[in-house]
Design a protein around this motif. Structure first.
Motif, short mmCIF file in Angstrom:
data_model
loop_
_atom_site.label_atom_id
_atom_site.label_comp_id
_atom_site.label_asym_id
_atom_site.label_seq_id
_atom_site.Cartn_x
_atom_site.Cartn_y
_atom_site.Cartn_z
N MET A 254 -4.19 -2.37 -4.36
CA MET A 254 -2.99 -1.52 -4.34
C MET A 254 -1.76 -2.37 -4.04
SD MET A 254 -4.09 1.89 -2.24
CE MET A 254 -5.28 3.06 -2.85
N THR B 191 -3.43 9.59 -10.15
CA THR B 191 -4.32 8.48 -10.45
C THR B 191 -5.28 8.82 -11.58
OG1 THR B 191 -4.22 7.89 -8.11
CG2 THR B 191 -5.90 6.81 -9.44
N PHE C 101 2.40 1.83 -3.38
CA PHE C 101 1.43 2.42 -4.28
C PHE C 101 1.31 3.92 -4.04
CE2 PHE C 101 -2.75 3.99 -5.29
CZ PHE C 101 -3.01 3.46 -6.52
N VAL D 208 -6.85 -1.66 -9.75
CA VAL D 208 -6.87 -0.79 -8.58
C VAL D 208 -7.90 0.32 -8.75
CG1 VAL D 208 -5.48 0.66 -7.07
CG2 VAL D 208 -4.43 -1.26 -8.24
N VAL E 57 0.83 -1.20 0.00
CA VAL E 57 0.00 0.00 0.00
C VAL E 57 0.87 1.24 0.00
CG1 VAL E 57 -1.75 1.29 1.26
CG2 VAL E 57 -1.86 -1.20 1.18
#
Lengths: 133, 133
Positions: free
Chosen positions: B101, A30, A20, A97, A17
């Motif tokens: 993620m 994103t 990311f 995702v 996480v």
DNA sequence: CGGCATCCTCCGTGATACTG
DNA sequence: CAGTATCACGGAGGATGCCG
């Protein structure tokens, strides 16, 4: 961490996480990936698809993606010049995702339905009356 | 958008991805949710589980989560005082997003393997030689 | 068209100190 | 323990102007 010091991303965190978040930092990152999912896009196309983004920001995010192997930048030596950005295989795997993000976001109620006045804050006294534990 | 003007989040964006980004903004937000996934946590527990986070930041994110119905704050009128934070049903559904993620992040190579010198930048000339399309 | 350079603002975050 | 208050930092992002 984050916007302060540290997180120079010289080496990504162990936690997935966190990794990311280190690569897709900032609100625009994103969304740019989202625009690239359907297929390659040109610089101007991305700008138009992302209302409000500045060329500075777009370039900055695109360059970072390029550095981390998420995006491929292809320059066509034409007149007028043309540049295409397309996701790498790793970048395309981000679709899952984003899908998860969208699925979650659309499943939660609008913020109006849980204003601060009737927020979720509660006391243990109420909790015992209810069925918390 | 983002850290500039706008995005006051008075009303969340239509796009699911954008909604997610509006609610889980900042580097710590998602990590806090991650710590809450296994179960309720106390303020200090979260602080210790998130090395480097300041109480200011932790409170700020927690309050926002509370406002948007992602987290429930339960106060136990004890001595010493005790406060527990737990995810709502909506908050727990974030597990799938975090899993996505982490799955993505662990699937990509380390940043060392794609340094800037050997970045993905390329020309269309090379593209035609290779097999871009 | 696709940037880059420069200056600026905003806000997430950190550090420290203090309170109920 | 669980915050709150205050100050400060730094990077994401915006605005403008210029260039190949």
């Amino acid at each position: 961490m984050g916007y302060g010091r540290e997180m120079t991303v010289t080496c990504l965190p162990e936690c997935g996480v966190a990794r990311f978040l280190a690569l897709l930092n900032g609100p625009w990152a994103t969304l740019i990936v989202r625009e690239l999912l359907p297929g390659p896009r040109r610089f101007t196309e991305l700008r138009e698809a992302l209302p409000g983004i500045s060329p500075h920001t777009l370039t900055s995010r695109l360059r970072q993606f390029e550095t981390y192997g998420i995006v491929i930048r292809t320059t066509y030596p034409e007149i007028p010049p043309r540049v295409e950005y397309r996701l790498t295989a790793a970048g395309q795997r981000l679709r899952e995702v984003l899908d998860a993000m969208a699925a979650w976001a659309t499943s939660i109620p609008d913020p109006e339905s849980h204003s601060v006045s009737s927020a979720a804050t509660q006391n243990a006294a109420d909790a015992s009356t209810a069925h918390i534990g």
